[in-house]
Design a protein around this motif. Sequence first.
Motif, PDB file in Angstrom:
ATOM      1  N   ASP A 138       0.707  -1.120  -0.087  1.00 23.21           N
ATOM      2  CA  ASP A 138       0.138   0.024  -0.132  1.00 23.21           C
ATOM      3  C   ASP A 138       0.862   1.211  -0.217  1.00 23.21           C
ATOM      4  OD1 ASP A 138      -2.327  -1.524  -0.110  1.00 23.21           O
ATOM      5  OD2 ASP A 138      -2.453  -1.448   2.216  1.00 23.21           O
ATOM      6  N   ASP A 139       2.080   1.056   0.122  1.00 21.25           N
ATOM      7  CA  ASP A 139       2.807   2.446   0.407  1.00 21.25           C
ATOM      8  C   ASP A 139       3.322   2.922  -1.044  1.00 21.25           C
ATOM      9  OD1 ASP A 139       5.021   4.266   0.934  1.00 21.25           O
ATOM     10  OD2 ASP A 139       6.476   2.765   1.341  1.00 21.25           O
ATOM     11  N   PRO A 140       2.999   4.135  -1.498  1.00 16.39           N
ATOM     12  CA  PRO A 140       3.067   4.533  -2.702  1.00 16.39           C
ATOM     13  C   PRO A 140       4.366   4.781  -3.247  1.00 16.39           C
ATOM     14  CG  PRO A 140       2.337   6.375  -1.311  1.00 16.39           C
ATOM     15  CD  PRO A 140       2.230   5.050  -0.446  1.00 16.39           C
ATOM     16  N   ASP A 141       5.505   4.490  -2.017  1.00 14.33           N
ATOM     17  CA  ASP A 141       7.074   4.602  -2.395  1.00 14.33           C
ATOM     18  C   ASP A 141       7.648   3.324  -2.777  1.00 14.33           C
ATOM     19  OD1 ASP A 141       6.849   7.554  -2.206  1.00 14.33           O
ATOM     20  OD2 ASP A 141       7.315   7.718  -0.288  1.00 14.33           O
ATOM     21  N   ALA A 142       6.680   2.372  -2.555  1.00 11.90           N
ATOM     22  CA  ALA A 142       7.331   0.983  -2.456  1.00 11.90           C
ATOM     23  C   ALA A 142       7.536   0.609  -4.006  1.00 11.90           C
ATOM     24  CB  ALA A 142       6.242  -0.077  -2.114  1.00 11.90           C
ATOM     25  N   PRO A 143       8.631   0.026  -4.196  1.00 14.46           N
ATOM     26  CA  PRO A 143       9.129  -0.564  -5.367  1.00 14.46           C
ATOM     27  C   PRO A 143       8.105  -1.457  -6.262  1.00 14.46           C
ATOM     28  CG  PRO A 143      10.467  -1.344  -4.240  1.00 14.46           C
ATOM     29  CD  PRO A 143       9.741  -0.594  -3.325  1.00 14.46           C
ATOM     30  N   LYS A 144       8.288  -1.465  -7.613  1.00 13.30           N
ATOM     31  CA  LYS A 144       7.558  -2.381  -8.409  1.00 13.30           C
ATOM     32  C   LYS A 144       8.469  -3.593  -8.550  1.00 13.30           C
ATOM     33  CE  LYS A 144       4.554   0.658 -10.887  1.00 13.30           C
ATOM     34  NZ  LYS A 144       4.076   1.290 -12.235  1.00 13.30           N
ATOM     35  N   ASN A 145       7.732  -5.088  -8.780  1.00 10.47           N
ATOM     36  CA  ASN A 145       8.536  -5.996  -9.076  1.00 10.47           C
ATOM     37  C   ASN A 145       9.252  -6.153 -10.246  1.00 10.47           C
ATOM     38  OD1 ASN A 145       7.842  -7.301  -6.502  1.00 10.47           O
ATOM     39  ND2 ASN A 145       6.073  -8.223  -7.211  1.00 10.47           N
ATOM     40  N   GLN A 146      10.569  -6.669 -10.385  1.00 14.67           N
ATOM     41  CA  GLN A 146      11.035  -6.905 -11.635  1.00 14.67           C
ATOM     42  C   GLN A 146      12.160  -8.136 -11.407  1.00 14.67           C
ATOM     43  OE1 GLN A 146      13.552  -3.676 -13.241  1.00 14.67           O
ATOM     44  NE2 GLN A 146      13.935  -2.874 -11.123  1.00 14.67           N
ATOM     45  N   GLY A 147      12.305  -8.635 -12.623  1.00 14.98           N
ATOM     46  CA  GLY A 147      13.136  -9.939 -12.616  1.00 14.98           C
ATOM     47  C   GLY A 147      13.492 -10.194 -13.797  1.00 14.98           C
ATOM     48  N   LEU A 148      14.683 -11.010 -13.998  1.00 13.40           N
ATOM     49  CA  LEU A 148      14.959 -11.759 -15.118  1.00 13.40           C
ATOM     50  C   LEU A 148      15.298 -13.200 -14.881  1.00 13.40           C
ATOM     51  CD1 LEU A 148      16.194 -10.964 -18.015  1.00 13.40           C
ATOM     52  CD2 LEU A 148      18.555 -10.961 -16.989  1.00 13.40           C
ATOM     53  N   THR A 149      14.674 -14.159 -15.859  1.00 10.52           N
ATOM     54  CA  THR A 149      14.411 -15.435 -15.746  1.00 10.52           C
ATOM     55  C   THR A 149      15.155 -16.202 -16.780  1.00 10.52           C
ATOM     56  OG1 THR A 149      12.230 -15.129 -14.707  1.00 10.52           O
ATOM     57  CG2 THR A 149      12.892 -17.210 -15.424  1.00 10.52           C
ATOM     58  N   VAL A 150      16.153 -16.862 -16.710  1.00 14.75           N
ATOM     59  CA  VAL A 150      16.745 -17.766 -17.625  1.00 14.75           C
ATOM     60  C   VAL A 150      16.368 -19.513 -17.563  1.00 14.75           C
ATOM     61  CG1 VAL A 150      18.925 -18.708 -18.524  1.00 14.75           C
ATOM     62  CG2 VAL A 150      18.756 -16.362 -17.625  1.00 14.75           C
ATOM     63  N   GLN A 151      15.502 -19.823 -18.576  1.00 18.33           N
ATOM     64  CA  GLN A 151      15.108 -21.188 -18.535  1.00 18.33           C
ATOM     65  C   GLN A 151      15.857 -21.927 -19.608  1.00 18.33           C
ATOM     66  OE1 GLN A 151      10.624 -20.432 -17.488  1.00 18.33           O
ATOM     67  NE2 GLN A 151      11.309 -19.366 -19.754  1.00 18.33           N
ATOM     68  N   ALA A 152      16.375 -23.198 -19.093  1.00 16.75           N
ATOM     69  CA  ALA A 152      17.015 -24.327 -19.938  1.00 16.75           C
ATOM     70  C   ALA A 152      16.118 -25.554 -19.745  1.00 16.75           C
ATOM     71  CB  ALA A 152      18.363 -24.245 -19.885  1.00 16.75           C
ATOM     72  N   GLY A 153      16.094 -26.283 -20.984  1.00 19.30           N
ATOM     73  CA  GLY A 153      15.620 -27.464 -20.917  1.00 19.30           C
ATOM     74  C   GLY A 153      15.905 -28.393 -22.269  1.00 19.30           C
ATOM     75  N   VAL A 154      15.485 -29.702 -22.240  1.00 22.31           N
ATOM     76  CA  VAL A 154      15.720 -30.632 -23.248  1.00 22.31           C
ATOM     77  C   VAL A 154      14.284 -30.640 -23.980  1.00 22.31           C
ATOM     78  CG1 VAL A 154      16.241 -33.061 -23.979  1.00 22.31           C
ATOM     79  CG2 VAL A 154      17.382 -31.659 -21.938  1.00 22.31           C
ATOM     80  N   VAL A 155      14.336 -30.501 -25.415  1.00 25.52           N
ATOM     81  CA  VAL A 155      13.096 -30.520 -26.238  1.00 25.52           C
ATOM     82  C   VAL A 155      13.131 -31.820 -26.812  1.00 25.52           C
ATOM     83  CG1 VAL A 155      11.954 -29.584 -28.139  1.00 25.52           C
ATOM     84  CG2 VAL A 155      13.310 -28.001 -26.570  1.00 25.52           C
ATOM     85  N   ILE A 156      12.026 -32.720 -26.398  1.00 27.69           N
ATOM     86  CA  ILE A 156      11.931 -33.901 -27.148  1.00 27.69           C
ATOM     87  C   ILE A 156      10.596 -34.080 -27.763  1.00 27.69           C
ATOM     88  CG2 ILE A 156      11.676 -36.485 -26.657  1.00 27.69           C
ATOM     89  CD1 ILE A 156      13.205 -35.914 -24.142  1.00 27.69           C
ATOM     90  N   PRO A 157      10.553 -33.975 -29.274  1.00 32.44           N
ATOM     91  CA  PRO A 157       9.416 -34.099 -30.013  1.00 32.44           C
ATOM     92  C   PRO A 157       8.454 -35.208 -29.532  1.00 32.44           C
ATOM     93  CG  PRO A 157      11.162 -34.558 -31.108  1.00 32.44           C
ATOM     94  CD  PRO A 157      11.842 -34.401 -30.098  1.00 32.44           C
ATOM     95  N   VAL A 158       7.152 -35.042 -29.417  1.00 30.49           N
ATOM     96  CA  VAL A 158       6.393 -36.170 -29.052  1.00 30.49           C
ATOM     97  C   VAL A 158       5.200 -36.223 -30.392  1.00 30.49           C
ATOM     98  CG1 VAL A 158       4.459 -36.764 -27.608  1.00 30.49           C
ATOM     99  CG2 VAL A 158       6.428 -35.630 -26.712  1.00 30.49           C
ATOM    100  N   GLY A 159       5.149 -37.464 -30.956  1.00 32.52           N
ATOM    101  CA  GLY A 159       4.133 -37.689 -32.137  1.00 32.52           C
ATOM    102  C   GLY A 159       4.820 -37.431 -33.265  1.00 32.52           C
ATOM    103  N   GLY A 160       3.945 -36.999 -34.498  1.00 32.56           N
ATOM    104  CA  GLY A 160       4.469 -37.064 -35.758  1.00 32.56           C
ATOM    105  C   GLY A 160       6.029 -36.823 -36.061  1.00 32.56           C
TER     106      GLY A 160
END
Length: 72
Positions: A50-72
């Motif tokens: 509720d504090d008007p001087d409070a900062p807003k959230n911000q962030g940086l996300t790094v996502q990594a993963g293995v991609v395995i095709p399913v089907g066709g």
Amino acid sequence: MGVVAGIDVAFPVAAAVELRVGGGVELAVLDGLSLGLDLVYSIGLSRIDDDPDAPKNQGLTVQAGVVIPVGG
């Protein structure tokens, strides 16, 4: 404030609203197998305090993963 099983629990009154922007790449490793790498930047559009001087959230996300095709 609520009580659940004898424990005081604070329920949030507000919700955070944010804008997310990002992109990613997919690198072929083997036939039918790839590595995915994404980078996402988030910036808050609302304050959860509720504090008007409070900062807003911000962030940086790094996502990594293995991609395995399913089907066709």
